[in-house]
Design an enzyme around this catalytic site. Structure first.
Site, PDB file in Angstrom:
ATOM      1  N   HIS A 128       0.878   5.189   0.949  1.00  0.00           N
ATOM      2  CA  HIS A 128       0.162   6.297   1.719  1.00  0.00           C
ATOM      3  C   HIS A 128       0.323   7.721   0.935  1.00  0.00           C
ATOM      4  O   HIS A 128       1.481   7.910   0.669  1.00  0.00           O
ATOM      5  CB  HIS A 128       0.840   6.674   3.225  1.00  0.00           C
ATOM      6  CG  HIS A 128       0.634   5.573   4.118  1.00  0.00           C
ATOM      7  ND1 HIS A 128      -0.032   5.613   5.088  1.00  0.00           N
ATOM      8  CD2 HIS A 128       1.327   4.334   4.029  1.00  0.00           C
ATOM      9  CE1 HIS A 128      -0.129   4.479   5.880  1.00  0.00           C
ATOM     10  NE2 HIS A 128       0.819   3.673   5.284  1.00  0.00           N
ATOM     11  N   HIS A 145       0.666  -1.203  -0.199  1.00  0.00           N
ATOM     12  CA  HIS A 145       0.098   0.188  -0.099  1.00  0.00           C
ATOM     13  C   HIS A 145       0.838   1.360   0.066  1.00  0.00           C
ATOM     14  O   HIS A 145       2.126   1.277   0.683  1.00  0.00           O
ATOM     15  CB  HIS A 145      -1.025   0.042   1.284  1.00  0.00           C
ATOM     16  CG  HIS A 145      -0.140  -0.092   2.322  1.00  0.00           C
ATOM     17  ND1 HIS A 145       0.015  -1.263   3.026  1.00  0.00           N
ATOM     18  CD2 HIS A 145      -0.154   0.959   3.545  1.00  0.00           C
ATOM     19  CE1 HIS A 145       0.515  -0.931   4.435  1.00  0.00           C
ATOM     20  NE2 HIS A 145       0.555   0.226   4.617  1.00  0.00           N
TER      21      HIS A 145
HETATM   22  P1  5GP Z   1       1.342   0.730   7.325  1.00  0.00           P
HETATM   23  O1  5GP Z   1       1.890   1.161   8.846  1.00  0.00           O
HETATM   24  O2  5GP Z   1       1.127  -0.706   7.443  1.00  0.00           O
HETATM   25  O3  5GP Z   1       1.811   1.366   6.379  1.00  0.00           O
HETATM   26  O4  5GP Z   1      -0.079   1.449   7.397  1.00  0.00           O
HETATM   27  C1  5GP Z   1      -1.403   0.763   7.544  1.00  0.00           C
HETATM   28  C2  5GP Z   1      -2.453   1.956   7.532  1.00  0.00           C
HETATM   29  O5  5GP Z   1      -3.610   1.170   7.195  1.00  0.00           O
HETATM   30  C3  5GP Z   1      -2.316   2.830   8.884  1.00  0.00           C
HETATM   31  O6  5GP Z   1      -2.343   4.016   8.691  1.00  0.00           O
HETATM   32  C4  5GP Z   1      -3.831   2.480   9.429  1.00  0.00           C
HETATM   33  O7  5GP Z   1      -4.546   3.579   9.859  1.00  0.00           O
HETATM   34  C5  5GP Z   1      -4.773   1.948   8.080  1.00  0.00           C
HETATM   35  N1  5GP Z   1      -5.722   0.901   8.432  1.00  0.00           N
HETATM   36  C6  5GP Z   1      -5.568  -0.295   9.370  1.00  0.00           C
HETATM   37  N2  5GP Z   1      -6.649  -0.810   9.225  1.00  0.00           N
HETATM   38  C7  5GP Z   1      -7.615  -0.156   8.574  1.00  0.00           C
HETATM   39  C8  5GP Z   1      -8.943  -0.294   8.072  1.00  0.00           C
HETATM   40  O8  5GP Z   1      -9.808  -1.396   8.531  1.00  0.00           O
HETATM   41  N3  5GP Z   1      -9.583   0.490   7.179  1.00  0.00           N
HETATM   42  C9  5GP Z   1      -8.883   1.615   6.807  1.00  0.00           C
HETATM   43  N4  5GP Z   1      -9.531   2.500   6.219  1.00  0.00           N
HETATM   44  N5  5GP Z   1      -7.407   1.693   7.045  1.00  0.00           N
HETATM   45  C10 5GP Z   1      -6.764   0.956   8.043  1.00  0.00           C
END
Ligand code: 5GP
Ligand code: ZN
Length: 135
Positions: free
Chosen positions: A101, A99
């Protein structure tokens, strides 16, 4: 993939604020946004992180980033954006489905970039030489 929260969002098994969808990509708002309009862009093809996504998928993602970031900036009035791709637990990656951001930035929004440090020319040269061995 079973037990992957983002695959569940793709499959509409759990809800999300979807802002874009096509054959290969899905974008939705982060549930815990850094700034208003913080979105996540994901490929529909599951991979644990960007190093495991194929080149075609990565190309689609970066073109998607351009399109989405422009729309997000226009909609939110942002003056810029950060593209974040946490890769590996040590980087802060929590969801192991590739993913990107897209984090809109506003003048004086108070967010700090990561801290920099000074470095020595010899150290940089050694590190550069080490990395080049694998390219
Ligand atoms: P990472 O730290 O893995 O790069 O970021 C994962 C992101 O996914 C986090 O910013 C978190 O807020 C978001 N996230 C986690 N679970 C969910 C969810 O169920 N729905 C949405 N819309 N965002 C999520
Ligand atoms: Zn997944």
């Amino acid at each position: 993939m079973e037990d992957c929260i983002f695959c569940k969002i793709i499959n509409k098994e759990i809800p999300a604020d979807i802002i874009y969808e096509d054959e290969n990509l899905l974008a939705f708002l982060d549930i815990r946004p850094v700034n208003k309009g913080h979105a996540l862009l994901i490929p529909k093809k599951h991979a644990a992180d960007m190093t495991s996504s194929d080149d075609e998928t990565l190309s689609q993602l970066i073109v998607g980033v351009k399109k989405l970031a422009q729309a997000i900036m226009t909609a939110t009035g942002a003056a810029g954006f950060n593209l974040g791709v946490n890769t590996g637990a040590a980087s802060g990656q929590v969801v192991f489905h590739t993913h990107f951001h897209i984090i809109p930035r506003f003048a004086n929004d108070g967010l700090k970039s990561w801290p920099h440090s000074d470095s020595e020319p010899k150290t940089r040269a050694d590190v550069a030489a080490e990395i080049k061995k694998f390219l």
